[in-house]
Design an enzyme around this catalytic site. Structure first.
Site, PDB file in Angstrom:
ATOM      1  N   THR A  25       5.911   9.200   9.876  1.00 41.43           N
ATOM      2  CA  THR A  25       6.483   7.861   9.636  1.00 41.43           C
ATOM      3  C   THR A  25       6.183   7.363   8.226  1.00 41.43           C
ATOM      4  OG1 THR A  25       4.495   6.742  10.443  1.00 41.43           O
ATOM      5  CG2 THR A  25       6.260   7.201  12.059  1.00 41.43           C
TER       6      THR A  25
ATOM      7  N   GLU B 143      -1.526  -2.613  12.686  1.00 42.62           N
ATOM      8  CA  GLU B 143      -0.824  -1.887  13.728  1.00 42.62           C
ATOM      9  C   GLU B 143      -1.488  -2.090  15.092  1.00 42.62           C
ATOM     10  OE1 GLU B 143      -0.732   2.351  13.070  1.00 42.62           O
ATOM     11  OE2 GLU B 143       1.259   2.437  13.941  1.00 42.62           O
TER      12      GLU B 143
ATOM     13  N   ARG C 271       4.252  -6.589  12.791  1.00 41.50           N
ATOM     14  CA  ARG C 271       2.908  -6.249  13.297  1.00 41.50           C
ATOM     15  C   ARG C 271       2.105  -7.540  13.471  1.00 41.50           C
ATOM     16  NH1 ARG C 271       0.925  -0.648  10.099  1.00 41.50           N
ATOM     17  NH2 ARG C 271       2.818   0.538  10.575  1.00 41.50           N
TER      18      ARG C 271
ATOM     19  N   ARG D  48      -5.423   5.550   0.624  1.00 40.51           N
ATOM     20  CA  ARG D  48      -4.510   4.424   0.781  1.00 40.51           C
ATOM     21  C   ARG D  48      -4.801   3.529  -0.418  1.00 40.51           C
ATOM     22  NH1 ARG D  48      -2.197   3.743   6.045  1.00 40.51           N
ATOM     23  NH2 ARG D  48      -1.423   5.823   6.586  1.00 40.51           N
TER      24      ARG D  48
ATOM     25  N   ARG E 132       4.021   0.720   2.480  1.00 34.31           N
ATOM     26  CA  ARG E 132       4.255  -0.411   3.378  1.00 34.31           C
ATOM     27  C   ARG E 132       3.971  -1.671   2.582  1.00 34.31           C
ATOM     28  NH1 ARG E 132       2.729  -3.753   7.775  1.00 34.31           N
ATOM     29  NH2 ARG E 132       0.468  -3.596   7.552  1.00 34.31           N
TER      30      ARG E 132
ATOM     31  N   GLU F 274      -6.437   7.515   7.514  1.00 30.27           N
ATOM     32  CA  GLU F 274      -5.341   8.323   8.093  1.00 30.27           C
ATOM     33  C   GLU F 274      -4.775   9.277   7.029  1.00 30.27           C
ATOM     34  OE1 GLU F 274      -2.369   6.136  10.219  1.00 30.27           O
ATOM     35  OE2 GLU F 274      -0.861   7.650   9.828  1.00 30.27           O
TER      36      GLU F 274
ATOM     37  N   ARG G 296       0.845  -1.195   0.000  1.00 30.60           N
ATOM     38  CA  ARG G 296       0.000   0.000   0.000  1.00 30.60           C
ATOM     39  C   ARG G 296       0.873   1.234   0.000  1.00 30.60           C
ATOM     40  NH1 ARG G 296       1.683   3.495   4.231  1.00 30.60           N
ATOM     41  NH2 ARG G 296       1.281   2.600   6.288  1.00 30.60           N
TER      42      ARG G 296
ATOM     43  N   CYS H 263       1.110  11.448   9.017  1.00 34.52           N
ATOM     44  CA  CYS H 263       2.079  11.017  10.029  1.00 34.52           C
ATOM     45  C   CYS H 263       3.481  11.024   9.409  1.00 34.52           C
ATOM     46  CB  CYS H 263       1.743   9.617  10.527  1.00 34.52           C
ATOM     47  SG  CYS H 263       2.962   8.988  11.702  1.00 34.52           S
TER      48      CYS H 263
HETATM   49  P1  ADP Z   1      -1.649   0.090   6.938  1.00 32.06           P
HETATM   50  O1  ADP Z   1      -0.769  -1.011   6.437  1.00 32.06           O
HETATM   51  O2  ADP Z   1      -2.690   0.419   5.917  1.00 32.06           O
HETATM   52  O3  ADP Z   1      -0.896   1.224   7.470  1.00 32.06           O
HETATM   53  P2  ADP Z   1      -2.500  -1.671   9.122  1.00 32.06           P
HETATM   54  O4  ADP Z   1      -1.161  -2.129   9.517  1.00 32.06           O
HETATM   55  O5  ADP Z   1      -3.476  -1.333  10.206  1.00 32.06           O
HETATM   56  O6  ADP Z   1      -2.527  -0.400   8.177  1.00 32.06           O
HETATM   57  O7  ADP Z   1      -3.159  -2.856   8.213  1.00 32.06           O
HETATM   58  C1  ADP Z   1      -4.413  -2.596   7.622  1.00 32.06           C
HETATM   59  C2  ADP Z   1      -5.115  -3.904   7.299  1.00 32.06           C
HETATM   60  O8  ADP Z   1      -4.341  -4.594   6.286  1.00 32.06           O
HETATM   61  C3  ADP Z   1      -5.207  -4.860   8.481  1.00 32.06           C
HETATM   62  O9  ADP Z   1      -6.465  -5.512   8.450  1.00 32.06           O
HETATM   63  C4  ADP Z   1      -4.120  -5.862   8.208  1.00 32.06           C
HETATM   64  O10 ADP Z   1      -4.421  -7.135   8.769  1.00 32.06           O
HETATM   65  C5  ADP Z   1      -4.163  -5.931   6.700  1.00 32.06           C
HETATM   66  N1  ADP Z   1      -2.906  -6.431   6.139  1.00 32.06           N
HETATM   67  C6  ADP Z   1      -1.685  -5.862   6.222  1.00 32.06           C
HETATM   68  N2  ADP Z   1      -0.783  -6.625   5.576  1.00 32.06           N
HETATM   69  C7  ADP Z   1      -1.459  -7.695   5.065  1.00 32.06           C
HETATM   70  C8  ADP Z   1      -1.090  -8.845   4.301  1.00 32.06           C
HETATM   71  N3  ADP Z   1       0.173  -9.045   3.896  1.00 32.06           N
HETATM   72  N4  ADP Z   1      -2.061  -9.737   3.961  1.00 32.06           N
HETATM   73  C9  ADP Z   1      -3.340  -9.526   4.336  1.00 32.06           C
HETATM   74  N5  ADP Z   1      -3.763  -8.459   5.058  1.00 32.06           N
HETATM   75  C10 ADP Z   1      -2.827  -7.569   5.415  1.00 32.06           C
HETATM   76  N1  DAR Z   2       0.660   5.635  17.217  1.00 31.67           N
HETATM   77  C1  DAR Z   2       1.301   6.851  16.723  1.00 31.67           C
HETATM   78  C2  DAR Z   2       1.628   6.762  15.212  1.00 31.67           C
HETATM   79  C3  DAR Z   2       2.782   5.883  14.856  1.00 31.67           C
HETATM   80  C4  DAR Z   2       2.867   5.523  13.398  1.00 31.67           C
HETATM   81  N2  DAR Z   2       1.629   4.839  12.933  1.00 31.67           N
HETATM   82  C5  DAR Z   2       0.745   5.414  12.111  1.00 31.67           C
HETATM   83  N3  DAR Z   2       0.980   6.562  11.557  1.00 31.67           N
HETATM   84  N4  DAR Z   2      -0.426   4.768  11.873  1.00 31.67           N
HETATM   85  C6  DAR Z   2       2.559   7.055  17.551  1.00 31.67           C
HETATM   86  O1  DAR Z   2       3.013   8.193  17.623  1.00 31.67           O
HETATM   87  O2  DAR Z   2       3.019   6.094  18.118  1.00 31.67           O
END
Ligand code: ADP
Ligand code: DAR
Length: 349
Positions: free
Chosen positions: A259, A300, A295, A215, A266, A211, A112, A257
Site C-alpha cells: 500500500t 491507523e 484515520r 519514515r 502520506r 514498518e 511522511r 507493505c
Molecule cells: P504513518 O502515517 O506513519 O503511516 P500512522 O497513521 O500510524 O502512521 O500515524 C503515525 C503517527 O502520526 C500517529 O501518532 C498519528 O497520530 C500521527 N499523525 C498523523 N498525521 C498527523 C497530523 N496531521 N498531525 C499530527 N499527528 C499526525
Molecule cells: N493492516 C494491514 C496493512 C494495511 C496497510 N497499512 C500499513 N501498511 N500500515 C492489512 O493488510 O490490512
C-alpha cells in the site's frame, strides 16, 4: 506448505487473489534472500480481518511473486504491471496556499515518506545485525543535517517507557507494531535497532526501523502544507547524498507493505469536522471523490476524538509526490467548504 484455509467471510485482497492456481505456481519459490510465499502471506493468514494481507521481504518479492502482488497492486492503486511510476519532488510545482490561514479547522499537518536501504532485505526478514547496520548508516547520514534539520537521535533501546509513551501520545513516535506487523515479522528484536531522530522543534523527524527502515517526517501545527512539504523535500535530498534508497521504475520507492509503494507518501491533516462527521455517508462521499483516507487521531486503526480526524491522500503509486499532496489539499479544501457551510447556517465563523 498447504493452501491456507481462508474462512468464507475473509475480505482481504490476499484471500481474493491467492487462488489455488497462483498458490501452486508460487509455493516453492524463494527470493535471493530466501523469502517465501508463506512468509509473504503470513500476516493475512493469521489476521483474517486484514485489508491487504501481504508484505514483501525484499525488492525481488514484487517480481518473483508478481502473480499475487500484481492483482493486489492493481486493485489497491489502480496500477498495471506495465505501468511506470514517476516521482516529482520539485517544490516549485506545488502552487498552493494555506487552505486554512485562520486556523479554524486544521490543527496540524504531517507529510511522511517511507524509504528502505537499497540491496538490504526489508524489515520483515532483515537480520538483527543487518538492522543494526541500517541504524548505524542512517544515523551517520542524519548527523550531516544542518540548520533547521539539525537534531539528535534517540535509540528506543534504553528509552524510558514514560518518554516513549509521552512521544507517542504527542504523535511524534511510533508504537510497537500492531498484530498485522507482528505477524509479518516487523517486530523482531524490538526495540533493538529502532529509534527516532528529531530537530529541536520536532518539526522534522525520522523513524528508524519501524514498518519501513526510514519514515522521514515533516510536521507542524496549522495548515501550511507547502512549508511542510518544502522541509521534507530538503531533508530527503540531503539524506540521498549518503544513502541509496530502494527504487524501481515500475513501483517507485520499495516498501514492505504494497500500500505504500510509489511515493510511499502520506500527507495528512488533523482537522476538526464536528458537523460534517455527523453525516458519515456525506463525509465518505467527499473523501472517496478526492481519493482520501480517514484515520483516527492516533493514526491507523485508531478512533477520532472530539470530531477531529486524520485525513490523508490514499493514492501513493502512479501519482507523483506533488500530485499526492494536491490530492490531500483539494480534498481538505472541499471538506472545509462543507464544514463551513454548517457554520454559515448557524451564523458562526
Ligand atoms: P504513518 O502515517 O506513519 O503511516 P500512522 O497513521 O500510524 O502512521 O500515524 C503515525 C503517527 O502520526 C500517529 O501518532 C498519528 O497520530 C500521527 N499523525 C498523523 N498525521 C498527523 C497530523 N496531521 N498531525 C499530527 N499527528 C499526525
Ligand atoms: N493492516 C494491514 C496493512 C494495511 C496497510 N497499512 C500499513 N501498511 N500500515 C492489512 O493488510 O490490512
Amino acid at each position: 506448505m498447504n493452501y491456507p484455509n481462508f474462512p468464507k467471510d475473509c475480505r482481504s485482497l490476499l484471500c481474493k487473489y491467492l487462488t489455488k492456481e497462483v498458490f501452486e505456481l508460487l509455493k516453492d519459490k524463494k527470493t535471493a534472500n530466501s523469502f517465501t510465499l508463506e512468509q509473504a502471506i503470513k500476516s493475512g493468514v493469521e489476521n483474517i480481518d486484514s485489508g491487504i494481507g501481504v508484505y514483501a521481504g525484499d525488492k525481488e518479492s514484487y517480481s518473483l511473486f508478481a502473480p499475487l502482488f500484481d492483482p493486489i497492486i492493481k486493485e489497491y492503486h489502480g496500477f498495471n504491471r506495465e505501468d511506470s511510476h514517476k516521482s516529482n519532488l520539485n517544490i516549485d510545482d506545488l502552487n498552493i496556499s494555506n487552505p486554512d490561514p485562520k486556523g479554524e479547522f486544521i490543527l496540524s499537518t504531517r507529510i511522511r515518506v517511507g524509504r528502505n536501504i537499497d540491496n538490504m532485505p526489508l524489515g520483515t526478514i532483515i537480520s538483527k545485525e543487518q538492522r543494526k547496520e541500517v541504524e548505524r548508516d542512517v544515523v551517520k547520514a542524519l548527523k550531516n543535517l544542518d540548520k533547521d534539520l539539525k537534531g539528535d537521535y534517540y535509540p528506543l533501546l534504553g528509552m524510558s517507557k514514560e518518554t516513549q509513551n509521552r512521544l507517542i501520545k504527542e504523535h511524534f513516535l511510533f508504537k510497537e507494531g500492531d498484530r498485522f506487523l507482528e505477524s509479518a515479522g516487523l517486530n523482531c528484536d524490538f526495540p533493538d535497532g529502532r529509534g527516532i531522530y528529531h530537530n529541536k522543534d520536532k518539526t522534522f523527524l525520522v523513524w528508524v526501523n519501524e514498518e519501513d527502515q526510514l519514515r522521514i517526517i515533516s510536521m507542524q501545527k496549522g495548515g501550511d502544507i507547502k512549508e511542510i512539504f518544502s522541509r521534507l523535500v530538503k531533508a530527503i535530498k540531503s539524506m540521498e547524498k549518503s544513502l541509496k534508497f530502494s527504487y524501481s521504475n515500475h513501483l517507485g520507492y520499495i516498501t514492505s507493505c504494497p500500500t505504500n509503494l510509489g511515493t510511499a507518501m502520506r500527507a495528512s491533516v488533523h482537522i476538526a469536522l464536528p458537523n460534517l462527521s455527523k453525516d458519515m455517508k456525506k463525509f465518505k462521499e467527499i473523501t472517496d471523490k478526492y481519493h482520501l483516507q480517514i484515520r483516527g487521531v492516533h493514526g491507523e486503526h485508531s478512533q477520532s476524538e472530539g470530531g477531529v480526524y486524520d485525513i490523508s491522500n490514499r493514492r501513493r503509486l502512479g501519482v507523483t509526490e506533488v500530485e499526492a499532496v494536491l490530492d490531500m489539499y483539494n480534498g481538505v479544501l472541499a471538506l472545509i467548504g462543507v464544514e463551513r457551510g454548517f457554520y454559515n447556517i448557524k451564523g458562526k465563523k
